[in-house]
Enzyme design. Structure first.
Site, PDB file in Angstrom:
ATOM      1  N   ASN A  32      54.247 -20.572   9.575  1.00  0.00           N
ATOM      2  CA  ASN A  32      55.325 -20.520   8.571  1.00  0.00           C
ATOM      3  C   ASN A  32      55.988 -19.149   8.533  1.00  0.00           C
ATOM      4  OD1 ASN A  32      53.371 -18.992   7.370  1.00  0.00           O
ATOM      5  ND2 ASN A  32      53.421 -20.021   5.384  1.00  0.00           N
ATOM      6  N   ASP A  58      55.101 -24.869   6.769  1.00  0.00           N
ATOM      7  CA  ASP A  58      54.045 -24.390   5.892  1.00  0.00           C
ATOM      8  C   ASP A  58      52.981 -25.482   5.826  1.00  0.00           C
ATOM      9  OD1 ASP A  58      52.371 -23.587   3.873  1.00  0.00           O
ATOM     10  OD2 ASP A  58      53.992 -22.768   2.643  1.00  0.00           O
ATOM     11  N   PHE A  80      44.020 -20.613  13.433  1.00  0.00           N
ATOM     12  CA  PHE A  80      44.116 -19.200  13.056  1.00  0.00           C
ATOM     13  C   PHE A  80      44.789 -19.001  11.699  1.00  0.00           C
ATOM     14  CE2 PHE A  80      44.433 -18.898  17.778  1.00  0.00           C
ATOM     15  CZ  PHE A  80      43.374 -18.035  18.011  1.00  0.00           C
ATOM     16  N   LYS A  84      44.775 -12.725   5.347  1.00  0.00           N
ATOM     17  CA  LYS A  84      43.610 -11.961   5.799  1.00  0.00           C
ATOM     18  C   LYS A  84      43.411 -10.597   5.135  1.00  0.00           C
ATOM     19  CE  LYS A  84      46.001  -9.804   9.678  1.00  0.00           C
ATOM     20  NZ  LYS A  84      45.964  -9.352  11.050  1.00  0.00           N
ATOM     21  N   SER A 124      34.699 -14.846  10.623  1.00  0.00           N
ATOM     22  CA  SER A 124      34.687 -13.380  10.651  1.00  0.00           C
ATOM     23  C   SER A 124      33.272 -12.849  10.457  1.00  0.00           C
ATOM     24  CB  SER A 124      35.578 -12.876   9.515  1.00  0.00           C
ATOM     25  OG  SER A 124      35.363 -11.517   9.275  1.00  0.00           O
ATOM     26  N   THR A 126      32.602 -10.810   8.507  1.00  0.00           N
ATOM     27  CA  THR A 126      32.511 -10.554   7.071  1.00  0.00           C
ATOM     28  C   THR A 126      31.616 -11.577   6.350  1.00  0.00           C
ATOM     29  OG1 THR A 126      33.885  -9.830   5.244  1.00  0.00           O
ATOM     30  CG2 THR A 126      34.557 -11.850   6.275  1.00  0.00           C
ATOM     31  N   TYR A 148      38.439 -13.324   0.219  1.00  0.00           N
ATOM     32  CA  TYR A 148      38.813 -13.604   1.615  1.00  0.00           C
ATOM     33  C   TYR A 148      37.587 -14.078   2.395  1.00  0.00           C
ATOM     34  CZ  TYR A 148      39.494 -12.713   6.569  1.00  0.00           C
ATOM     35  OH  TYR A 148      39.503 -12.839   7.941  1.00  0.00           O
ATOM     36  N   LYS A 152      36.269 -17.933   4.250  1.00  0.00           N
ATOM     37  CA  LYS A 152      35.719 -18.161   5.601  1.00  0.00           C
ATOM     38  C   LYS A 152      34.396 -18.923   5.509  1.00  0.00           C
ATOM     39  CE  LYS A 152      38.975 -16.238   7.882  1.00  0.00           C
ATOM     40  NZ  LYS A 152      39.902 -17.104   8.614  1.00  0.00           N
ATOM     41  N   ARG A 230      31.618   0.235  13.606  1.00  0.00           N
ATOM     42  CA  ARG A 230      32.020  -1.166  13.756  1.00  0.00           C
ATOM     43  C   ARG A 230      32.036  -1.547  15.232  1.00  0.00           C
ATOM     44  NH1 ARG A 230      31.550  -0.391   9.152  1.00  0.00           N
ATOM     45  NH2 ARG A 230      32.852  -1.023   7.383  1.00  0.00           N
TER      46      ARG A 230
HETATM   47  P1  NAD Z   1      47.817 -12.964  11.372  1.00  0.00           P
HETATM   48  O1  NAD Z   1      48.177 -12.785   9.945  1.00  0.00           O
HETATM   49  O2  NAD Z   1      48.468 -12.092  12.365  1.00  0.00           O
HETATM   50  O3  NAD Z   1      48.028 -14.483  11.809  1.00  0.00           O
HETATM   51  C1  NAD Z   1      47.888 -15.560  10.922  1.00  0.00           C
HETATM   52  C2  NAD Z   1      49.138 -16.417  11.034  1.00  0.00           C
HETATM   53  O4  NAD Z   1      49.014 -17.540  10.133  1.00  0.00           O
HETATM   54  C3  NAD Z   1      50.419 -15.670  10.638  1.00  0.00           C
HETATM   55  O5  NAD Z   1      51.356 -15.737  11.712  1.00  0.00           O
HETATM   56  C4  NAD Z   1      50.917 -16.412   9.407  1.00  0.00           C
HETATM   57  O6  NAD Z   1      52.335 -16.441   9.345  1.00  0.00           O
HETATM   58  C5  NAD Z   1      50.306 -17.787   9.575  1.00  0.00           C
HETATM   59  N1  NAD Z   1      50.102 -18.524   8.310  1.00  0.00           N
HETATM   60  C6  NAD Z   1      49.511 -18.082   7.168  1.00  0.00           C
HETATM   61  N2  NAD Z   1      49.559 -19.036   6.221  1.00  0.00           N
HETATM   62  C7  NAD Z   1      50.186 -20.126   6.779  1.00  0.00           C
HETATM   63  C8  NAD Z   1      50.553 -21.417   6.302  1.00  0.00           C
HETATM   64  N3  NAD Z   1      50.315 -21.786   5.045  1.00  0.00           N
HETATM   65  N4  NAD Z   1      51.198 -22.276   7.149  1.00  0.00           N
HETATM   66  C9  NAD Z   1      51.466 -21.903   8.426  1.00  0.00           C
HETATM   67  N5  NAD Z   1      51.159 -20.685   8.930  1.00  0.00           N
HETATM   68  C10 NAD Z   1      50.524 -19.800   8.110  1.00  0.00           C
HETATM   69  O7  NAD Z   1      46.219 -12.814  11.470  1.00  0.00           O
HETATM   70  P2  NAD Z   1      45.305 -12.593  12.749  1.00  0.00           P
HETATM   71  O8  NAD Z   1      44.830 -11.197  12.718  1.00  0.00           O
HETATM   72  O9  NAD Z   1      45.954 -13.124  13.947  1.00  0.00           O
HETATM   73  O10 NAD Z   1      44.064 -13.502  12.355  1.00  0.00           O
HETATM   74  C11 NAD Z   1      43.986 -14.853  12.727  1.00  0.00           C
HETATM   75  C12 NAD Z   1      42.774 -15.484  12.046  1.00  0.00           C
HETATM   76  O11 NAD Z   1      41.595 -14.756  12.401  1.00  0.00           O
HETATM   77  C13 NAD Z   1      42.855 -15.463  10.529  1.00  0.00           C
HETATM   78  O12 NAD Z   1      42.319 -16.668  10.036  1.00  0.00           O
HETATM   79  C14 NAD Z   1      41.967 -14.296  10.150  1.00  0.00           C
HETATM   80  O13 NAD Z   1      41.405 -14.463   8.867  1.00  0.00           O
HETATM   81  C15 NAD Z   1      40.898 -14.367  11.235  1.00  0.00           C
HETATM   82  N6  NAD Z   1      40.258 -13.067  11.479  1.00  0.00           N
HETATM   83  C16 NAD Z   1      41.039 -11.981  11.756  1.00  0.00           C
HETATM   84  C17 NAD Z   1      40.439 -10.744  11.955  1.00  0.00           C
HETATM   85  C18 NAD Z   1      41.284  -9.518  12.216  1.00  0.00           C
HETATM   86  O14 NAD Z   1      40.770  -8.401  12.101  1.00  0.00           O
HETATM   87  N7  NAD Z   1      42.530  -9.636  12.605  1.00  0.00           N
HETATM   88  C19 NAD Z   1      39.039 -10.618  11.885  1.00  0.00           C
HETATM   89  C20 NAD Z   1      38.279 -11.758  11.629  1.00  0.00           C
HETATM   90  C21 NAD Z   1      38.896 -12.985  11.424  1.00  0.00           C
HETATM   91  C1  UD1 Z   2      37.874  -4.997   7.306  1.00  0.00           C
HETATM   92  C2  UD1 Z   2      37.634  -5.964   6.186  1.00  0.00           C
HETATM   93  C3  UD1 Z   2      36.813  -7.139   6.717  1.00  0.00           C
HETATM   94  C4  UD1 Z   2      37.531  -7.785   7.906  1.00  0.00           C
HETATM   95  C5  UD1 Z   2      37.744  -6.709   8.978  1.00  0.00           C
HETATM   96  C6  UD1 Z   2      38.464  -7.220  10.198  1.00  0.00           C
HETATM   97  C7  UD1 Z   2      37.636  -4.550   4.185  1.00  0.00           C
HETATM   98  C8  UD1 Z   2      36.807  -3.984   3.077  1.00  0.00           C
HETATM   99  N1  UD1 Z   2      36.969  -5.276   5.097  1.00  0.00           N
HETATM  100  O1  UD1 Z   2      36.629  -4.557   7.719  1.00  0.00           O
HETATM  101  O2  UD1 Z   2      36.590  -8.092   5.712  1.00  0.00           O
HETATM  102  O3  UD1 Z   2      36.746  -8.835   8.433  1.00  0.00           O
HETATM  103  O4  UD1 Z   2      38.517  -5.650   8.411  1.00  0.00           O
HETATM  104  O5  UD1 Z   2      39.790  -7.520   9.871  1.00  0.00           O
HETATM  105  O6  UD1 Z   2      38.851  -4.398   4.219  1.00  0.00           O
HETATM  106  N2  UD1 Z   2      38.479   3.352   7.911  1.00  0.00           N
HETATM  107  C9  UD1 Z   2      38.811   4.663   7.619  1.00  0.00           C
HETATM  108  N3  UD1 Z   2      40.113   4.936   7.271  1.00  0.00           N
HETATM  109  C10 UD1 Z   2      41.082   3.965   7.207  1.00  0.00           C
HETATM  110  C11 UD1 Z   2      40.718   2.625   7.519  1.00  0.00           C
HETATM  111  C12 UD1 Z   2      39.406   2.356   7.856  1.00  0.00           C
HETATM  112  O7  UD1 Z   2      37.961   5.555   7.659  1.00  0.00           O
HETATM  113  O8  UD1 Z   2      42.230   4.272   6.877  1.00  0.00           O
HETATM  114  C13 UD1 Z   2      37.078   3.049   8.310  1.00  0.00           C
HETATM  115  C14 UD1 Z   2      36.366   2.058   7.431  1.00  0.00           C
HETATM  116  O9  UD1 Z   2      35.716   2.704   6.366  1.00  0.00           O
HETATM  117  C15 UD1 Z   2      35.388   1.410   8.424  1.00  0.00           C
HETATM  118  C16 UD1 Z   2      36.152   1.446   9.745  1.00  0.00           C
HETATM  119  O10 UD1 Z   2      37.148   2.460   9.596  1.00  0.00           O
HETATM  120  O11 UD1 Z   2      34.236   2.197   8.549  1.00  0.00           O
HETATM  121  C17 UD1 Z   2      36.838   0.131  10.100  1.00  0.00           C
HETATM  122  O12 UD1 Z   2      37.635  -0.267   9.000  1.00  0.00           O
HETATM  123  P1  UD1 Z   2      38.602  -1.574   9.071  1.00  0.00           P
HETATM  124  O13 UD1 Z   2      39.440  -1.493  10.282  1.00  0.00           O
HETATM  125  O14 UD1 Z   2      39.282  -1.674   7.754  1.00  0.00           O
HETATM  126  O15 UD1 Z   2      37.589  -2.792   9.301  1.00  0.00           O
HETATM  127  P2  UD1 Z   2      36.304  -3.239   8.441  1.00  0.00           P
HETATM  128  O16 UD1 Z   2      35.961  -2.264   7.398  1.00  0.00           O
HETATM  129  O17 UD1 Z   2      35.243  -3.582   9.414  1.00  0.00           O
END
Ligand code: NAD
Ligand code: UD1
Length: 331
Positions: A32, A58, A80, A84, A124, A126, A148, A152, A230
């Protein structure tokens, strides 16, 4: 296979579209554009020399979403789509439950209606309870600290409930560790509007001069240098894990859960040093208070994915830093 990719124009979704096409699958994308842009579709079409099927829909609107299933003979889904931002989820829990869980229920209803039995779900790291024992394996205790993360965990449980009654239903749950980096071609990466929360998106903004310095959230953790550790994984390696997971549908059980990481932990200071080494750009930083809700250290044991999916990673930490910067500077 004809694969429906929800959220396919997002960060991980767009990289997975590329890997699906490279592996000769057909894709149908639904997004969306809440956190992505139509420009990503244009770039994908150009880069892949395709006219990808896209629905700007959507998924909360089940009638509009049904059109996708009606018009396409979907074999499997990679899901996906979702919100997030952890911090926002604490402020607006209903928004997160409504979207992340609501759209998944709509998706699962339509899959049932159209007899689609295969799904890969983006979970995740998480979902794991904070653990003194590392690395994390898939059977370690679960526990979440924010809405969040709870979405998951709830979705993982919904998938388990469906698999329990429908023996033909197959779900692969991938628990991603920390995806960073961008496509080596420089065209696809993490689009960030506003001030980012996560580490690498923040560092690239500092490198660009858009933010003055990085705040390192605490140096008093029980880790190698006191800063948070991490398990960072290159987004292209993560995208490829989905292709391995598609193959696993052929032989796997009802529900399969895999950690997807590299198994190696890097501290914040190590990330800064590697970024400087990969790009030649100095990253000014200041040590500040710990970020509320953060844990000191987590990294994966991804042996199950290695063994059962034949998954391996190709890119190292310098590639991740280099590619993240390569994308950002080209924006
Ligand atoms: P992203 O936000 O870049 O991609 C998600 C996409 O979903 C977006 O393009 C958004 O427009 C679309 N979307 C959201 N709500 C919608 C809806 N109602 N209808 C249609 N489309 C919708 O996120 P990402 O980083 O690519 O992550 C993808 C998935 O992986 C997510 O579920 C996220 O929670 C999970 N994830 C991401 C990370 C990370 O660090 N990026 C880590 C662990 C898990
Ligand atoms: C975050 C999310 C987690 C999610 C993950 C991947 C939070 C509390 N947790 O985790 O749920 O699954 O991203 O998307 O947001 N850091 C700094 N300075 C910054 C940013 C981060 O020092 O400006 C540190 C953090 O304290 C951490 C590391 O960098 O130690 C990574 O941080 P981040 O990229 O936000 O990922 P997560 O904390 O693992």
């Amino acid at each position: 296979m004809k694969i429906l990719i929800t959220g396919g124009l997002g960060y991980i979704g767009s990289h997975t579209v590329i890997e699906c096409i490279n592996s000769k699958h057909t894709v149908v994308i639904v997004d969306n554009l809440y956190n992505s842009s139509i420009k990503v579709l244009e770039k994908l079409n150009k880069f892949l020399n395709k006219d990808l099927k896209f629905y700007k829909t959507d998924m909360q609107d089940i009638d509009a979403f049904e059109k996708v299933f009606k018009e396409n003979n979907i074999d499997a889904v990679i899901h996906f789509a979702g919100y997030k931002a952890v911090g926002e989820s604490v402020e607006k829990p209903l928004k997160y439950y409504d979207n992340n869980i609501g759209i998944t229920i709509n998706l699962l209803k339509l899959m049932e209606r159209y007899n689609v039995k295969k799904i890969i779900f983006s979970s995740s790291a998480t979902v794991y309870k904070e653990s003194k024992i590392l690395p994390l394996t898939e059977n370690m205790p679960l526990g979440v600290t924010n809405p969040y993360g709870r979405t998951k965990l709830i979705i993982e449980e919904i998938l388990q409930d469906i698999a329990y009654v429908d023996k033909n239903f197959k779900a692969v749950i991938l628990r991603y560790f920390n995806p960073i980096g961008a496509h080596p071609c420089g065209l696809f990466g993490e689009e960030n509007n506003g001030i980012p929360n996560n580490l690498m998106p923040y560092i690239v903004k500092v490198a660009k001069g858009e933010l003055e310095y990085l705040r390192v959230f605490g140096n008093d953790y029980n880790t190698k240098d006191g800063t948070g550790v991490r398990d960072y994984i290159h987004v292209v390696d993560l995208a490829k894990a989905h292709i391995k997971a598609i193959k696993a549908f052929e032989f796997s059980k009802n529900i399969n859960i895999y950690n997807i990481g590299t198994g190696t932990g890097y501290s914040v200071l190590e990330i800064i040093h590697n970024f400087e080494k990969a790009t030649g750009i100095k990253i000014p930083y200041k040590i500040v208070e710990r970020r509320s809700g953060d844990i000191g250290e987590n990294y994966s044991n991804s042996d199950k994915a290695k063994k059962e999916l034949n998954f391996s990673t190709k890119y190292g930490i310098l590639d991740m830093c280099h590619d993240a910067w390569n994308f950002e500077k080209g924006k």
